[in-house]
Design a protein around this motif. Structure first.
Motif, PDB file in Angstrom:
ATOM      1  N   LYS A  58       0.760  -1.157  -0.009  1.00 23.39           N
ATOM      2  CA  LYS A  58       0.102  -0.070  -0.042  1.00 23.39           C
ATOM      3  C   LYS A  58       0.867   1.201   0.012  1.00 23.39           C
ATOM      4  CE  LYS A  58      -3.922   2.183   2.437  1.00 23.39           C
ATOM      5  NZ  LYS A  58      -4.756   2.122   3.393  1.00 23.39           N
ATOM      6  N   GLU A  59       1.881   1.125   0.832  1.00 22.69           N
ATOM      7  CA  GLU A  59       2.913   2.274   0.986  1.00 22.69           C
ATOM      8  C   GLU A  59       3.364   2.561  -0.573  1.00 22.69           C
ATOM      9  OE1 GLU A  59       4.528   2.729   5.315  1.00 22.69           O
ATOM     10  OE2 GLU A  59       4.750   0.632   4.537  1.00 22.69           O
ATOM     11  N   LEU A  60       3.905   1.425  -0.978  1.00 18.86           N
ATOM     12  CA  LEU A  60       4.503   1.463  -2.294  1.00 18.86           C
ATOM     13  C   LEU A  60       3.655   1.888  -3.381  1.00 18.86           C
ATOM     14  CD1 LEU A  60       7.180   1.013  -4.199  1.00 18.86           C
ATOM     15  CD2 LEU A  60       6.123  -1.284  -4.461  1.00 18.86           C
ATOM     16  N   SER A  61       2.320   1.705  -3.399  1.00 20.43           N
ATOM     17  CA  SER A  61       1.586   1.623  -4.423  1.00 20.43           C
ATOM     18  C   SER A  61       1.399   3.638  -4.799  1.00 20.43           C
ATOM     19  CB  SER A  61       0.097   1.304  -4.264  1.00 20.43           C
ATOM     20  OG  SER A  61      -0.612   1.459  -5.220  1.00 20.43           O
ATOM     21  N   SER A  62       1.281   4.133  -3.782  1.00 20.97           N
ATOM     22  CA  SER A  62       0.915   5.524  -4.077  1.00 20.97           C
ATOM     23  C   SER A  62       2.228   6.104  -4.675  1.00 20.97           C
ATOM     24  CB  SER A  62       0.879   6.230  -2.559  1.00 20.97           C
ATOM     25  OG  SER A  62       1.163   7.675  -2.655  1.00 20.97           O
ATOM     26  N   SER A  63       3.551   5.871  -4.191  1.00 19.42           N
ATOM     27  CA  SER A  63       4.861   6.484  -4.962  1.00 19.42           C
ATOM     28  C   SER A  63       4.836   5.800  -6.165  1.00 19.42           C
ATOM     29  CB  SER A  63       5.786   6.308  -3.873  1.00 19.42           C
ATOM     30  OG  SER A  63       5.778   6.941  -2.634  1.00 19.42           O
ATOM     31  N   TYR A  64       4.689   4.647  -6.402  1.00 16.54           N
ATOM     32  CA  TYR A  64       4.854   4.092  -7.721  1.00 16.54           C
ATOM     33  C   TYR A  64       4.056   4.810  -8.696  1.00 16.54           C
ATOM     34  CZ  TYR A  64       4.891  -0.123 -10.755  1.00 16.54           C
ATOM     35  OH  TYR A  64       5.242  -0.888 -11.734  1.00 16.54           O
ATOM     36  N   TYR A  84      13.875   6.939 -11.559  1.00 17.47           N
ATOM     37  CA  TYR A  84      12.434   6.491 -11.192  1.00 17.47           C
ATOM     38  C   TYR A  84      12.492   6.111  -9.745  1.00 17.47           C
ATOM     39  CZ  TYR A  84       8.018   4.289 -10.992  1.00 17.47           C
ATOM     40  OH  TYR A  84       6.885   3.464 -10.549  1.00 17.47           O
ATOM     41  N   TRP A  85      13.314   5.051  -9.891  1.00 10.52           N
ATOM     42  CA  TRP A  85      13.286   4.163  -8.445  1.00 10.52           C
ATOM     43  C   TRP A  85      14.071   5.053  -7.282  1.00 10.52           C
ATOM     44  CZ3 TRP A  85      10.221   0.711  -7.718  1.00 10.52           C
ATOM     45  CH2 TRP A  85       9.695  -0.202  -8.622  1.00 10.52           C
ATOM     46  N   LYS A  86      14.994   5.826  -7.541  1.00 14.08           N
ATOM     47  CA  LYS A  86      15.948   6.708  -6.517  1.00 14.08           C
ATOM     48  C   LYS A  86      14.462   7.687  -5.914  1.00 14.08           C
ATOM     49  CE  LYS A  86      19.852   5.767  -5.630  1.00 14.08           C
ATOM     50  NZ  LYS A  86      20.314   5.529  -4.485  1.00 14.08           N
ATOM     51  N   ARG A  87      13.487   8.318  -6.926  1.00 11.81           N
ATOM     52  CA  ARG A  87      12.573   9.141  -6.591  1.00 11.81           C
ATOM     53  C   ARG A  87      11.474   8.489  -5.755  1.00 11.81           C
ATOM     54  NH1 ARG A  87      10.882  12.455 -11.837  1.00 11.81           N
ATOM     55  NH2 ARG A  87      12.673  13.904 -12.139  1.00 11.81           N
ATOM     56  N   ILE A  88      11.075   7.085  -6.048  1.00 11.11           N
ATOM     57  CA  ILE A  88      10.364   6.488  -5.178  1.00 11.11           C
ATOM     58  C   ILE A  88      10.986   6.169  -3.853  1.00 11.11           C
ATOM     59  CG2 ILE A  88       9.248   4.144  -4.707  1.00 11.11           C
ATOM     60  CD1 ILE A  88       8.823   4.021  -7.810  1.00 11.11           C
ATOM     61  N   ALA A  89      12.065   5.861  -3.634  1.00 11.71           N
ATOM     62  CA  ALA A  89      12.816   5.518  -2.540  1.00 11.71           C
ATOM     63  C   ALA A  89      12.807   6.903  -1.584  1.00 11.71           C
ATOM     64  CB  ALA A  89      14.194   5.185  -2.621  1.00 11.71           C
ATOM     65  N   SER A  90      13.081   7.941  -2.408  1.00  7.05           N
ATOM     66  CA  SER A  90      12.984   9.113  -1.524  1.00  7.05           C
ATOM     67  C   SER A  90      11.949   9.580  -1.006  1.00  7.05           C
ATOM     68  CB  SER A  90      13.695  10.376  -2.258  1.00  7.05           C
ATOM     69  OG  SER A  90      13.616  11.703  -1.940  1.00  7.05           O
ATOM     70  N   SER A  91      10.989   9.370  -1.699  1.00  3.86           N
ATOM     71  CA  SER A  91       9.563   9.665  -1.389  1.00  3.86           C
ATOM     72  C   SER A  91       8.961   8.924  -0.438  1.00  3.86           C
ATOM     73  CB  SER A  91       8.499   9.651  -2.572  1.00  3.86           C
ATOM     74  OG  SER A  91       8.209   8.383  -2.735  1.00  3.86           O
ATOM     75  N   LEU A  92       9.627   7.622   0.130  1.00  2.00           N
ATOM     76  CA  LEU A  92       9.359   6.957   0.966  1.00  2.00           C
ATOM     77  C   LEU A  92      10.293   6.931   2.125  1.00  2.00           C
ATOM     78  CD1 LEU A  92       8.544   3.503  -1.249  1.00  2.00           C
ATOM     79  CD2 LEU A  92       6.893   5.006   0.208  1.00  2.00           C
TER      80      LEU A  92
END
Length: 92
Positions: free
Chosen positions: A34-40, A57-65
């Motif tokens: 669920k947490e991943l889905s929002s950023s993904y 893309y993946w670094k942005r997701i990691a940063s947002s999380l």
């Protein structure tokens, strides 16, 4: 003269994203699905349009999380994400 051909890949020619692969992606990121889905999904448009590469893309997701992921994790996530969308619909 044909100038373009469009294919409807997500859910038509190809199956929807593999749920088990998405679970593994969440595990690698250290978050719930669920947490991943929002950023993904909120960041996905730029990646799908090619305005950011897989690494960004993946670094942005990691940063947002609030996560830090290694370059080898990014390489794995790029691969697994592509695989998760690569199942063809046998009915087509």
């Amino acid at each position: 003269m044909i100038k373009a051909v469009a294919f409807d890949y997500g859910g038509v020619l190809g199956c929807d994203q593999d749920k088990e692969a998405f679970r593994v992606i969440a595990d690698v990121m250290g978050v719930s699905e669920k947490e991943l889905s929002s950023s993904y999904w909120s960041l996905r448009g730029d990646y799908d349009r090619g305005t950011v590469n897989g690494f960004s893309y993946w670094k942005r997701i990691a940063s947002s999380l609030g996560k830090d992921i290694s370059e080898s994790d990014v390489d794995f996530l790029i691969w697994l994400d592509a695989v998760s969308w690569s199942r063809f619909n046998p009915l087509m």
